[in-house]
Design a protein around this motif. Structure first.
Motif, PDB file in Angstrom:
ATOM      1  N   ALA A  46      17.522 -45.905  20.186  1.00 17.01           N
ATOM      2  CA  ALA A  46      17.836 -46.121  21.869  1.00 17.01           C
ATOM      3  C   ALA A  46      18.285 -47.763  21.836  1.00 17.01           C
ATOM      4  CB  ALA A  46      16.552 -46.115  22.570  1.00 17.01           C
ATOM      5  N   GLU A  47      17.530 -48.574  20.878  1.00 13.37           N
ATOM      6  CA  GLU A  47      18.598 -49.899  21.027  1.00 13.37           C
ATOM      7  C   GLU A  47      19.822 -49.830  20.581  1.00 13.37           C
ATOM      8  OE1 GLU A  47      18.926 -53.969  21.352  1.00 13.37           O
ATOM      9  OE2 GLU A  47      17.777 -52.666  22.420  1.00 13.37           O
ATOM     10  N   LEU A  48      20.165 -49.062  19.575  1.00 14.62           N
ATOM     11  CA  LEU A  48      21.676 -49.150  19.204  1.00 14.62           C
ATOM     12  C   LEU A  48      22.645 -48.578  20.340  1.00 14.62           C
ATOM     13  CD1 LEU A  48      23.797 -49.282  17.097  1.00 14.62           C
ATOM     14  CD2 LEU A  48      23.352 -46.728  16.748  1.00 14.62           C
TER      15      LEU A  48
ATOM     16  N   ARG B   4      26.677 -40.146  24.204  1.00 12.56           N
ATOM     17  CA  ARG B   4      26.588 -40.253  25.625  1.00 12.56           C
ATOM     18  C   ARG B   4      27.024 -41.604  26.064  1.00 12.56           C
ATOM     19  NH1 ARG B   4      20.427 -38.565  25.764  1.00 12.56           N
ATOM     20  NH2 ARG B   4      20.413 -39.858  24.118  1.00 12.56           N
ATOM     21  N   THR B   5      26.997 -42.802  25.063  1.00 12.46           N
ATOM     22  CA  THR B   5      27.327 -44.069  25.334  1.00 12.46           C
ATOM     23  C   THR B   5      28.856 -44.127  25.300  1.00 12.46           C
ATOM     24  OG1 THR B   5      25.264 -45.083  24.776  1.00 12.46           O
ATOM     25  CG2 THR B   5      27.114 -46.387  25.047  1.00 12.46           C
ATOM     26  N   LEU B   6      29.306 -43.811  24.208  1.00  8.13           N
ATOM     27  CA  LEU B   6      30.739 -44.015  23.977  1.00  8.13           C
ATOM     28  C   LEU B   6      31.667 -43.041  24.793  1.00  8.13           C
ATOM     29  CD1 LEU B   6      30.618 -44.366  20.203  1.00  8.13           C
ATOM     30  CD2 LEU B   6      30.819 -46.113  22.021  1.00  8.13           C
ATOM     31  N   ASN B   7      31.304 -42.090  25.264  1.00  5.19           N
ATOM     32  CA  ASN B   7      32.166 -41.118  25.897  1.00  5.19           C
ATOM     33  C   ASN B   7      31.491 -40.599  27.322  1.00  5.19           C
ATOM     34  OD1 ASN B   7      34.159 -40.380  23.616  1.00  5.19           O
ATOM     35  ND2 ASN B   7      32.103 -40.246  22.625  1.00  5.19           N
ATOM     36  N   ALA B   8      30.796 -41.659  28.039  1.00  2.00           N
ATOM     37  CA  ALA B   8      30.316 -41.227  29.316  1.00  2.00           C
ATOM     38  C   ALA B   8      31.387 -40.923  30.170  1.00  2.00           C
ATOM     39  CB  ALA B   8      29.402 -42.410  29.679  1.00  2.00           C
TER      40      ALA B   8
ATOM     41  N   PHE C 258      24.772 -38.682  16.355  1.00  2.00           N
ATOM     42  CA  PHE C 258      25.919 -38.430  16.858  1.00  2.00           C
ATOM     43  C   PHE C 258      25.895 -38.055  18.440  1.00  2.00           C
ATOM     44  CE2 PHE C 258      27.772 -36.725  12.718  1.00  2.00           C
ATOM     45  CZ  PHE C 258      27.981 -37.822  12.292  1.00  2.00           C
ATOM     46  N   TYR C 259      24.936 -37.285  18.871  1.00  2.83           N
ATOM     47  CA  TYR C 259      24.678 -36.865  20.211  1.00  2.83           C
ATOM     48  C   TYR C 259      24.393 -38.297  20.971  1.00  2.83           C
ATOM     49  CZ  TYR C 259      23.191 -34.738  24.524  1.00  2.83           C
ATOM     50  OH  TYR C 259      22.792 -34.402  25.782  1.00  2.83           O
ATOM     51  N   ALA C 260      23.365 -39.175  20.499  1.00  2.00           N
ATOM     52  CA  ALA C 260      22.884 -40.153  21.024  1.00  2.00           C
ATOM     53  C   ALA C 260      23.991 -41.186  21.569  1.00  2.00           C
ATOM     54  CB  ALA C 260      21.683 -40.752  20.477  1.00  2.00           C
ATOM     55  N   THR C 261      24.805 -41.585  20.402  1.00  2.69           N
ATOM     56  CA  THR C 261      25.894 -42.410  20.658  1.00  2.69           C
ATOM     57  C   THR C 261      27.069 -41.790  21.325  1.00  2.69           C
ATOM     58  OG1 THR C 261      26.574 -41.811  18.407  1.00  2.69           O
ATOM     59  CG2 THR C 261      25.108 -43.786  18.543  1.00  2.69           C
TER      60      THR C 261
ATOM     61  N   SER D 126      28.929 -31.156  12.905  1.00  5.97           N
ATOM     62  CA  SER D 126      28.303 -32.003  13.933  1.00  5.97           C
ATOM     63  C   SER D 126      29.436 -33.152  14.409  1.00  5.97           C
ATOM     64  CB  SER D 126      27.160 -32.549  13.549  1.00  5.97           C
ATOM     65  OG  SER D 126      26.011 -31.545  13.156  1.00  5.97           O
ATOM     66  N   ALA D 127      29.971 -33.822  13.481  1.00  5.34           N
ATOM     67  CA  ALA D 127      30.998 -34.819  13.702  1.00  5.34           C
ATOM     68  C   ALA D 127      32.150 -34.236  14.745  1.00  5.34           C
ATOM     69  CB  ALA D 127      31.537 -35.351  12.311  1.00  5.34           C
ATOM     70  N   ALA D 128      32.671 -33.023  14.240  1.00  8.30           N
ATOM     71  CA  ALA D 128      33.883 -32.465  15.052  1.00  8.30           C
ATOM     72  C   ALA D 128      33.185 -32.088  16.377  1.00  8.30           C
ATOM     73  CB  ALA D 128      34.072 -31.265  14.483  1.00  8.30           C
ATOM     74  N   ALA D 129      31.877 -31.592  16.529  1.00  7.01           N
ATOM     75  CA  ALA D 129      31.470 -31.039  17.935  1.00  7.01           C
ATOM     76  C   ALA D 129      31.109 -32.201  18.807  1.00  7.01           C
ATOM     77  CB  ALA D 129      30.271 -30.156  17.394  1.00  7.01           C
ATOM     78  N   LEU D 130      30.679 -33.339  18.024  1.00  8.85           N
ATOM     79  CA  LEU D 130      30.217 -34.367  19.269  1.00  8.85           C
ATOM     80  C   LEU D 130      30.997 -35.645  18.944  1.00  8.85           C
ATOM     81  CD1 LEU D 130      26.409 -33.988  18.047  1.00  8.85           C
ATOM     82  CD2 LEU D 130      27.521 -33.273  19.978  1.00  8.85           C
ATOM     83  N   ASP D 131      32.306 -35.306  18.888  1.00 11.09           N
ATOM     84  CA  ASP D 131      33.467 -36.180  19.083  1.00 11.09           C
ATOM     85  C   ASP D 131      33.389 -37.610  18.190  1.00 11.09           C
ATOM     86  OD1 ASP D 131      34.635 -34.851  21.040  1.00 11.09           O
ATOM     87  OD2 ASP D 131      33.454 -35.516  22.750  1.00 11.09           O
ATOM     88  N   VAL D 132      32.991 -37.361  16.877  1.00 12.19           N
ATOM     89  CA  VAL D 132      33.140 -38.687  16.072  1.00 12.19           C
ATOM     90  C   VAL D 132      34.603 -38.568  15.748  1.00 12.19           C
ATOM     91  CG1 VAL D 132      32.507 -39.382  13.518  1.00 12.19           C
ATOM     92  CG2 VAL D 132      30.814 -38.413  15.162  1.00 12.19           C
ATOM     93  N   ASP D 133      34.979 -39.731  15.570  1.00 12.01           N
ATOM     94  CA  ASP D 133      36.542 -39.777  15.506  1.00 12.01           C
ATOM     95  C   ASP D 133      37.175 -39.683  14.120  1.00 12.01           C
ATOM     96  OD1 ASP D 133      37.175 -40.769  18.003  1.00 12.01           O
ATOM     97  OD2 ASP D 133      36.112 -42.737  17.761  1.00 12.01           O
TER      98      ASP D 133
END
Length: 291
Positions: free
Chosen positions: A219-221, A287-291, A282-285, A144-151
């Protein structure tokens, strides 16, 4: 490649593959010999693509022709003397203890793990696995980390090894693609206090994924991640921390983290499996970090 048909599973040349379903034996063999076992052609190919050195292969005879490109890659990079031990499906089942879904294994050389600073040098979002012992969950989180762009991914000293055969297989070989290391090495006292101090020194906000009275929502994060850098609660570099199966994160980890974050639940479900919860986070964050 040197193709060698084995007559017996007792052949000493395939000793590295013997009883690999027994965790204790594997723990004994790997530190001494510096090996890990990659299972399935896909995992082997991803390990090779990452520059991991093969020591030998153990392949079911019906899979030989289909792995021609893999053998050619090994010949070109590592030379033609790497042995390929050829066994029947029945022999391989006897050797490993169960029927392989993909009939190929490779013993490969371990490599020195990088430092936390090296892994996190250009990272803005990392994951920390605290004491997760189920290798299926370790592999699923890595995938999941690899698929969802965790560094990058960090594992604590008591966490399961991402190179264990099942973990690497469940990760689909992404364990060889995403940067990772063990924070604190084998020092079981390093995490969480010293480990979190190191992460903060690298600019990370440490976030414990836990159900606490003062937990903020996911969501707040993401709102804080997406906020202006001038806002007082803006988060730039994020370290998401996930706990072991059953007990979750330790009390010391929760109390030392900068924030605790919860995923809202319905129908009186109190939590998700760590592999599922990490994918959601990973998915939620992302969308913010890699918009």
């Amino acid at each position: 490649m040197r193709f060698i048909v084995i007559d017996s599973v007792g052949d000493e040349r395939v000793a590295a593959y013997t009883n690999l379903t027994e965790l204790q034996l594997r723990n004994r063999l790997e530190p001494e010999k510096g090996l890990f076992i990659a299972e399935s052609p896909k995992v082997i190919d991803r390990a090779l693509a990452a520059g991991r050195e093969p020591i030998s292969l153990l392949v079911e005879e019906p899979w030989i022709d289909g792995m021609a490109s893999t053998f050619a890659q090994i010949d070109q990079r590592w030379g033609a003397d790497i042995p390929v031990y050829v066994a029947s499906p029945a022999q391989l089942k006897q050797l490993t203890g169960y029927r392989l879904h993909r009939g190929a294994l490779s013993a490969m050389r371990r490599w020195p793990l990088p430092t936390v600073a090296e892994v996190c040098r250009d990272a803005h979002r990392i994951a920390v696995m605290e004491n997760i012992v189920d290798h299926t969950n370790v592999g699923a989180l890595m995938r999941s980390a690899a698929a969802l762009d965790v560094d990058a991914v960090l594992v604590t000293p008591s966490c399961g090894d991402p190179l264990y055969r099942r973990a690497a297989r469940v990760s689909m070989g992404t364990v060889f693609q995403i940067p990772w290391t063990r924070i604190g090495g084998d020092d079981s006292h390093y995490w969480p206090v010293q480990g979190m101090t190191e992460l903060r020194s690298l600019g990370f906000t440490t976030v414990a994924m836990a159900l606490e009275d003062d937990s903020i929502s996911l969501a707040e994060l993401t709102r804080r991640l997406d906020s202006s850098p001038q806002e007082p609660n803006h988060i730039d570099k994020l370290a998401l921390i996930f706990g072991t199966e059953g007990d979750g994160l330790s009390r010391r980890t929760i109390s030392n983290a900068d924030l605790t974050v919860r995923i809202p639940m319905s129908h009186d479900v109190d939590s998700l499996n760590v592999a599922a919860s990490s994918a959601v986070a990973f998915y939620a964050t992302r969308r913010t970090l890699n918009a």
